[in-house]
Design an enzyme around this catalytic site. Sequence first.
Site, PDB file in Angstrom:
ATOM      1  N   GLY A 279       0.821  -1.300   0.048  1.00 55.86           N
ATOM      2  CA  GLY A 279       0.103  -0.042   0.004  1.00 55.86           C
ATOM      3  C   GLY A 279       0.776   1.379  -0.190  1.00 55.86           C
ATOM      4  CB  SER A 280       4.284   2.117  -0.933  1.00 54.47           C
ATOM      5  OG  SER A 280       4.217   1.726  -2.455  1.00 54.47           O
TER       6      SER A 280
ATOM      7  NE  ARG B 260      -8.625 -13.190  -5.887  1.00 52.26           N
ATOM      8  CZ  ARG B 260      -8.012 -14.392  -6.230  1.00 52.26           C
ATOM      9  NH1 ARG B 260      -6.895 -14.845  -5.665  1.00 52.26           N
ATOM     10  NH2 ARG B 260      -9.026 -15.466  -6.440  1.00 52.26           N
ATOM     11  CB  ILE B 261      -8.492 -11.546 -12.534  1.00 53.68           C
ATOM     12  CG1 ILE B 261      -6.865 -11.698 -12.617  1.00 53.68           C
ATOM     13  CG2 ILE B 261      -9.170 -11.191 -13.908  1.00 53.68           C
ATOM     14  CD1 ILE B 261      -6.507 -12.251 -14.102  1.00 53.68           C
ATOM     15  CG  LEU B 262     -11.278  -6.635 -10.316  1.00 55.84           C
ATOM     16  CD1 LEU B 262     -11.086  -5.055 -10.220  1.00 55.84           C
ATOM     17  CD2 LEU B 262     -12.129  -6.898  -9.117  1.00 55.84           C
TER      18      LEU B 262
ATOM     19  CG  ASN C   9      -4.577  -1.095 -12.346  1.00 58.73           C
ATOM     20  OD1 ASN C   9      -4.156  -1.077 -11.308  1.00 58.73           O
ATOM     21  ND2 ASN C   9      -3.981  -1.778 -13.513  1.00 58.73           N
TER      22      ASN C   9
ATOM     23  CG  HIS D 138       0.665  -2.205 -15.397  1.00 61.51           C
ATOM     24  ND1 HIS D 138       0.468  -3.736 -14.699  1.00 61.51           N
ATOM     25  CD2 HIS D 138       1.626  -2.205 -16.529  1.00 61.51           C
ATOM     26  CE1 HIS D 138       1.267  -4.583 -15.348  1.00 61.51           C
ATOM     27  NE2 HIS D 138       1.982  -3.854 -16.318  1.00 61.51           N
TER      28      HIS D 138
ATOM     29  CD  GLU E 138       4.224   1.907  -9.253  1.00 58.59           C
ATOM     30  OE1 GLU E 138       3.328   1.640  -8.812  1.00 58.59           O
ATOM     31  OE2 GLU E 138       5.017   1.129  -9.646  1.00 58.59           O
TER      32      GLU E 138
HETATM   33  C1  GRF Z   1       2.788  -1.119  -7.837  1.00 55.54           C
HETATM   34  O1  GRF Z   1       3.956  -1.362  -8.185  1.00 55.54           O
HETATM   35  C2  GRF Z   1       1.851  -0.899  -8.804  1.00 55.54           C
HETATM   36  O2  GRF Z   1       2.315  -0.603  -9.943  1.00 55.54           O
HETATM   37  C3  GRF Z   1       1.340  -2.458  -8.916  1.00 55.54           C
HETATM   38  O3  GRF Z   1       1.562  -2.976  -7.775  1.00 55.54           O
HETATM   39  C4  GRF Z   1       2.454  -2.468  -6.886  1.00 55.54           C
HETATM   40  C5  GRF Z   1       1.670  -1.994  -5.765  1.00 55.54           C
HETATM   41  O4  GRF Z   1       2.781  -1.357  -4.637  1.00 55.54           O
HETATM   42  N1  GRF Z   1       0.077  -2.529  -9.533  1.00 55.54           N
HETATM   43  P1  GRF Z   1       1.935  -0.761  -3.356  1.00 55.54           P
HETATM   44  O5  GRF Z   1       1.295  -2.049  -2.408  1.00 55.54           O
HETATM   45  O6  GRF Z   1       1.284   0.548  -3.684  1.00 55.54           O
HETATM   46  O7  GRF Z   1       3.436  -0.539  -2.721  1.00 55.54           O
END
Ligand code: GRF
Length: 217
Positions: free
Chosen positions: A14-15, A93-95, A109, A111, A176
Amino acid sequence: MRKLKLGVMISGSGSNLQVLIDACSQKGYPAQITVVISNRPDAKGLERAKNAGIEAICIDHTAYDDRASFEDAIHNCLNEYCVELVCLAGFMRILNADFVNRWKDRMINIHPSLLPSYKGLHTHARAIEDGVRFGGCTIHFVRPEMDDGPIIMQAAVPISETETEDSLAAKILRYEHEMYPAAVRLIAEGKVRVSARKCVFKDVDLDTAGLINPAIN
Ligand code: GRF
């Protein structure tokens, strides 16, 4: 000030959730998190939410007979907390298409690749293996196909000669964290909308020299 109500869905650390929590705590940020949902009881992100005084709910997929009933539970929870935009942040999880279509253009999302390249898992290792010069990350509206949908924001991150999966992941994660609050802001301020397969922007500079596009002010 009217704030867009967010529901953040996580499975792990959850960063990205944390940077959204931090952004939302700032005066003048146009969004607020009304609920955090994890499918895993041990997700560290649940703690992050609780520490910030945000409702943190575990909807454990293993407690449901099938994907549809699991997703119904999530859908009901999101509605209960009046969520207007769902932010997937490491939700693993796939939705089903049913769920995705119910939240069409209201679910985004993040990615860790430059989509449409490297959908799925192990994006960094695959990019290094292929010798591509840039990795990166993408924030996009969600469509039923995995890691598909109108692209809101991307950052490109150079891959060095000595790059490892971990070093690249760390470099990309920094971007991110910059992008997620900025992308949510664009949506909350009505500066981005979906038209057919693409995002179109209003009052946004899409022609900057840097490696994040749109640029973050
Ligand atoms: C991130 O790299 C994101 O791009 C991917 O999952 C990871 C989640 O990291 N979908 P965090 O749990 O937010 O630290």
